[in-house]
Scaffold this active site. Sequence first.
Site, PDB file in Angstrom:
ATOM      1  N   ARG A  61      33.519  40.679  36.370  1.00  0.00           N
ATOM      2  CA  ARG A  61      34.697  40.770  37.235  1.00  0.00           C
ATOM      3  C   ARG A  61      34.373  41.544  38.504  1.00  0.00           C
ATOM      4  NH1 ARG A  61      36.330  37.040  35.097  1.00  0.00           N
ATOM      5  NH2 ARG A  61      37.462  36.996  33.144  1.00  0.00           N
ATOM      6  N   PRO A  64      49.415  39.096  36.522  1.00  0.00           N
ATOM      7  CA  PRO A  64      50.257  39.995  35.760  1.00  0.00           C
ATOM      8  C   PRO A  64      49.445  40.845  34.776  1.00  0.00           C
ATOM      9  CG  PRO A  64      51.087  37.731  35.704  1.00  0.00           C
ATOM     10  CD  PRO A  64      49.723  37.691  36.287  1.00  0.00           C
ATOM     11  N   GLU A  65      49.482  42.134  34.980  1.00  0.00           N
ATOM     12  CA  GLU A  65      48.924  43.073  34.015  1.00  0.00           C
ATOM     13  C   GLU A  65      50.102  43.851  33.447  1.00  0.00           C
ATOM     14  OE1 GLU A  65      45.673  45.367  35.687  1.00  0.00           O
ATOM     15  OE2 GLU A  65      45.122  43.745  37.023  1.00  0.00           O
TER      16      GLU A  65
END
Length: 301
Positions: free
Chosen positions: A268, A2-3
């Site tokens: 990332r 979830p962003e």
Amino acid sequence: MPELPEVETVARGLQLAVAGRRIVSVTLRKTDFMDDPSAIERELPGRQIARVDRFGKFMLLRLVAERAGDEQEASSQALLVHLGMTGNLAPHFAEQPLDKHTHATFVLDDGRELRYTDARRFGRMAYLAGETLAAELLKFGADPLEVTAEEFSRRIGGSRARIKALLLDQTVLRGVGNIYADESLWSARIHPAKSGAKLKPEKLERLRTALQKILSKAIQMRGSSISDFVDAEGRPGDYQQHHRAYGREGKKCFRCGRAIKRIIVAGRSSYFCPGCQAAPRDRAGVRRKTKRKGRGRTSKR
DNA sequence: CTCGATCCCTGGACGC
DNA sequence: TGCGTCCAGGGATCGA
């Protein structure tokens, strides 16, 4: 994962589904991701969920005391919820069996239950009020949907850190995560390892508008469901069908046809097109992913 | 100031 | 079937 768009989707769903309901009782199970579990157990019963807001990647369940005139009306109170990677907060009928990873149950005054599930427990839950709440929110940067050109330029262009790290830094902008960082960089044709300070004004503005356009579109499509994200009604989002970079390693760039590459930036996975997003000349930020060894946990402290 | 490394956590993918 | 290994990733923290 979830962003901002996924959290916005969940928050809107909860606003429709549970705003105005009173919390009757609280049951907690695993609590290691909560700031102060006993405060949640103590403070929530009897309070009404006045409204549900999104703040960055957090949801804020704004609470009010039941009786007007209560001294606590004076100060703001909220349950802060971060979904981490696998968190979900959704209403259920009481007779529905509990999910294996249900860690918090809030019984509502209409008999339904607001349940928090989170397999990995990378989320966060905290009851905060007054000055403590205000101070917590002050830690975070600008909302990417609201940020002006001037502020964006100051926050991003004013740092020599790599643009990918800046976009992910919640004290710079609140709400952007790995997916939407890569998508906006692809759209603005900026390499993830490029220094923020080296972006020309027109590039910065292209990035800001790309980010806002992508986030808005993703909200319209109820977010991206790439692992198992579902909203408060249990429905997946559709934006993953529009991804242009994220998760597309080896696939053709929609603009130039070259193969999308994956590198590690700011720790990332970062997906980008080597044709459209030119690598910075100087820096060594384009290092290949380094193999990690020694996974072993020693003792827990 | 900026960086990488490490840790937290579990499920899913994959090799054998 | 089942075990070991790797990987995903937001965020905190620590040392360089």
